[in-house]
Enzyme design. Structure first.
Site, PDB file in Angstrom:
ATOM      1  N   ASP A 140       0.822  -1.263  -0.078  1.00 25.64           N
ATOM      2  CA  ASP A 140       0.089  -0.119   0.082  1.00 25.64           C
ATOM      3  C   ASP A 140       0.730   1.182   0.066  1.00 25.64           C
ATOM      4  O   ASP A 140       0.876   2.029   0.793  1.00 25.64           O
ATOM      5  CB  ASP A 140      -1.001   0.019   1.293  1.00 25.64           C
TER       6      ASP A 140
ATOM      7  N   ASN B 102       1.012   0.919  17.335  1.00 24.16           N
ATOM      8  CA  ASN B 102       1.746   2.344  16.906  1.00 24.16           C
ATOM      9  C   ASN B 102       0.687   3.350  16.655  1.00 24.16           C
ATOM     10  O   ASN B 102       0.667   4.223  16.858  1.00 24.16           O
ATOM     11  CB  ASN B 102       2.745   2.404  15.783  1.00 24.16           C
TER      12      ASN B 102
ATOM     13  N   HIS C 238       9.951   0.621   8.224  1.00 27.97           N
ATOM     14  CA  HIS C 238       9.216  -0.840   8.462  1.00 27.97           C
ATOM     15  C   HIS C 238       9.209  -1.806   7.639  1.00 27.97           C
ATOM     16  O   HIS C 238       9.910  -2.986   7.654  1.00 27.97           O
ATOM     17  CB  HIS C 238       7.855  -0.518   9.069  1.00 27.97           C
TER      18      HIS C 238
END
Length: 307
Positions: free
Chosen positions: A9, A157, A233
């Site tokens: 994404d 998060n 990440h």
């Protein structure tokens, strides 16, 4: 060569992950599928198409998938990734469109055509993957391996309990973890140690045209200092495929919370239950120095190719 099918994404860190794959001679990207996540599906797909051309990925198919979660209202991360999804990175718009069809069917047919050969890497919400395993359960058998960036055994998060990709579609994540394969989970516990420092940033700056992507992306959502900065990440999932020894991983039983008022999307991780049938291999630590050596070596090779 390890063949990769990347569900993503884009997303700043998705872009950095795709660049890592593109610069790694031992990896071959056989397809990119998109899902609504960091930004809306129209933008994640446009970004994937722009990255395909900017990274010189040739004829790698890009196929759009699910616009939103199975049962929930959309969760987006524009405050992190900017309205475009790529932060301060400005890429030329793509000149070629996405392929026809839906990502779910593309995932199924690509894995069906080469059973045991393709590693599936998911670095966004797991909506496409859940729909694929529901439509064709043999996807679990056909994938050589399945690696995700997502979850955490210690923290969230987006909220205190859940990591973004899990929170964006908890029902899909639950389906995926219960599908009968071993999920290689690269969660916040390790990805939050993959920080862009000032030294890393200085090694990115001389990389020619590629630095037009790397530097703005690496600095878009945080201040870079000598001690730390933004975490990239999603690149951890690709790095795992490149060299699993970068990570310490522990078998575990992972369940995704879907009913909690405050904990939806939480990846409830039980290491003690692993001897009764682990469904995941959970990363618990990362060799950060070696990680950056692998990543920056790949970026350097890609930069030499791009000019």
């Amino acid at each position: 060569m390890t063949k990769l099918l990347i569900d993503c994404d884009p997303g700043i860190d998705d872009a950095l992950a795709l660049a890592l794959a593109a610069g790694s001679p031992s990896l071959e990207i056989v397809g990119i599928t998109t899902v609504g996540g960091n930004v809306d599906l129209s933008l994640t797909t446009a970004n994937a198409l722009a990255l395909r051309e900017f990274l010189d990925l040739g004829e790698v198919p890009v196929v759009a998938g699910s616009p939103g979660a199975l049962l929930r209202h959309d969760v987006r991360a524009t405050t992190v990734h900017g309205s475009s999804g790529l932060g301060d990175a400005a890429l030329p718009p793509a000149t070629r469109p996405a392929e026809d069809g839906h990502a779910v069917d593309f995932i199924i047919e690509t894995l069906r055509a080469a059973p045991g050969e393709i590693t599936l890497v998911a670095i966004g919400p797991l909506t496409n993957i859940a729909l694929a395993v529901r439509k064709e359960p043999r996807v679990v058998e056909w994938a050589r391996d399945f690696v995700i960036m997502g979850g955490s055994y210690t923290r969230g998060n987006t909220n205190p309990a859940a990591e973004f990709n899990m929170l964006a579609d908890p029902e899909a994540a639950a389906i995926v973890f219960e599908a009968g394969w071993s999920v290689k989970m690269l969660g916040l516990d390790v990805t939050l140690t993959a920080l862009v420092t000032s030294d890393v940033l200085e090694r990115m700056r001389p990389l020619g045209r590629l630095s037009d992507l790397l530097v703005p992306a690496a600095t878009s959502y945080g201040v870079v200092t000598a001690e730390g900065g933004p975490a990239i990440h999603d690149a951890c999932a690709v790095a795992y495929v490149l060299d699993a020894s970068l990570f310490t991983c522990v078998p575990a039983v992972v369940r995704v919370e879907t009913a909690g008022r405050y904990t939806s999307g939480m990846t409830v991780t039980d290491f003690k239950a692993a001897d009764r049938g682990a469904n995941a291999l959970v990363a618990t630590s990362l060799d950060v120095k070696r990680f950056w050596d692998v990543v920056l070596d790949a970026y350097t090779r890609l930069a030499a190719r791009l000019g």
